[in-house]
Design a protein around this motif. Structure first.
Motif, PDB file in Angstrom:
ATOM      1  N   TRP A   1     -24.571  18.488  14.748  1.00 25.89           N
ATOM      2  CA  TRP A   1     -24.648  19.221  16.001  1.00 25.89           C
ATOM      3  C   TRP A   1     -25.909  18.758  16.716  1.00 25.89           C
TER       4      TRP A   1
ATOM      5  N   GLN B   1     -20.816  18.468  19.064  1.00 30.28           N
ATOM      6  CA  GLN B   1     -20.610  18.138  17.654  1.00 30.28           C
ATOM      7  C   GLN B   1     -20.104  16.712  17.541  1.00 30.28           C
TER       8      GLN B   1
ATOM      9  N   ASP C   1     -23.159  31.671   9.921  1.00 30.74           N
ATOM     10  CA  ASP C   1     -23.580  30.934   8.729  1.00 30.74           C
ATOM     11  C   ASP C   1     -23.517  31.890   7.541  1.00 30.74           C
TER      12      ASP C   1
ATOM     13  N   PHE D   1     -22.156  26.582   9.106  1.00 26.85           N
ATOM     14  CA  PHE D   1     -22.829  26.605  10.394  1.00 26.85           C
ATOM     15  C   PHE D   1     -21.810  26.381  11.508  1.00 26.85           C
ATOM     16  N   THR D   2     -21.651  27.397  12.369  1.00 24.80           N
ATOM     17  CA  THR D   2     -20.696  27.337  13.471  1.00 24.80           C
ATOM     18  C   THR D   2     -21.292  28.001  14.697  1.00 24.80           C
ATOM     19  N   PRO D   3     -21.644  27.239  15.736  1.00 26.88           N
ATOM     20  CA  PRO D   3     -22.140  27.873  16.961  1.00 26.88           C
ATOM     21  C   PRO D   3     -21.094  28.837  17.520  1.00 26.88           C
ATOM     22  N   ALA D   4     -21.584  29.994  17.992  1.00 22.49           N
ATOM     23  CA  ALA D   4     -20.688  31.030  18.513  1.00 22.49           C
ATOM     24  C   ALA D   4     -20.898  31.281  19.996  1.00 22.49           C
TER      25      ALA D   4
ATOM     26  N   TYR E   1     -25.032  31.851  16.158  1.00 23.59           N
ATOM     27  CA  TYR E   1     -24.178  31.029  15.298  1.00 23.59           C
ATOM     28  C   TYR E   1     -23.805  31.796  14.037  1.00 23.59           C
TER      29      TYR E   1
ATOM     30  N   LEU F   1     -29.477  30.542  20.787  1.00 22.04           N
ATOM     31  CA  LEU F   1     -28.162  30.183  20.253  1.00 22.04           C
ATOM     32  C   LEU F   1     -27.748  31.200  19.205  1.00 22.04           C
TER      33      LEU F   1
END
Length: 186
Positions: free
Chosen positions: A98, A89, A141, A125-128, A139, A137
């Motif tokens: 990102w 990020q 949202d 939006f947050t990658p997990a 994520y 991926l």
């Protein structure tokens, strides 16, 4: 740390991932500062920015082998659970981005995966983490005003699919398990 808890040494950076097939190394993020000056004609402008890079640290010798070059304004890195840095990020005064690792012809490129203005307070939006397949991926949202878990295919067309959502509750995080730290629950 020795088996008896003595001889503790501080790590030179943040641990991003353990290397499941190599018990003597960990993947770490190292920080530093990069300073520069700009001559505007009337004055000199001094600018310091935060830089970051990823390295593999030998936990016994302290020796670091770097995987990436120095990158300014990078605040977070993600590994795919196999010891490979796959996402980072970048934050500037204007936007948050990102980037995703994209290997082409034995070279590594970084491609924009998601971009939003820093003034956008509704973007979630947050990658997990990554699924069992490191090209998938997971994520968080928004889905109908609730935070939900999604999947994105990074290897092909970046198509997305809803993995889990609830009409009354937000997904607040995920649980990782196993040798490769795969996501197993939300």
């Amino acid at each position: 740390v020795n088996y008896d808890g003595k001889d503790m040494k501080p790590l030179p950076g943040n641990v991003i991932d353990r290397l499941p097939d190599d018990p003597t190394h960990v993947l770490i993020q190292l920080y530093g500062n990069d300073s520069s000056t700009t001559d505007t004609g009337d004055s000199l402008i001094w600018r310091t920015r935060r830089i970051s890079k990823i390295g593999t640290l030998d936990i016994y010798t302290g020796k670091i082998s770097f995987q990436t070059s120095r990158r300014p304004n990078v605040v977070q890195w993600f590994s795919d659970g196999h010891g490979v840095a796959r996402l980072y990020q970048f934050i500037s005064n204007d936007y948050r981005r990102w980037y995703v690792r994209k290997p082409i012809d034995n070279k590594v490129f970084w491609d924009v995966l998601h971009e939003v203005s820093v003034n956008n307070l509704t973007d979630r939006f947050t990658p997990a983490g990554f699924a069992e397949n490191p090209d998938e991926l997971l994520y968080l949202d928004l889905q109908e005003r609730r935070t939900a878990l999604f999947s994105m295919d990074l290897a092909h067309d970046r198509s997305t699919r809803l993995v889990f959502a609830h009409n009354r509750f937000d997904v607040m995080g995920v649980k990782h398990i196993g040798k490769y730290d795969r996501v197993v629950a939300a």
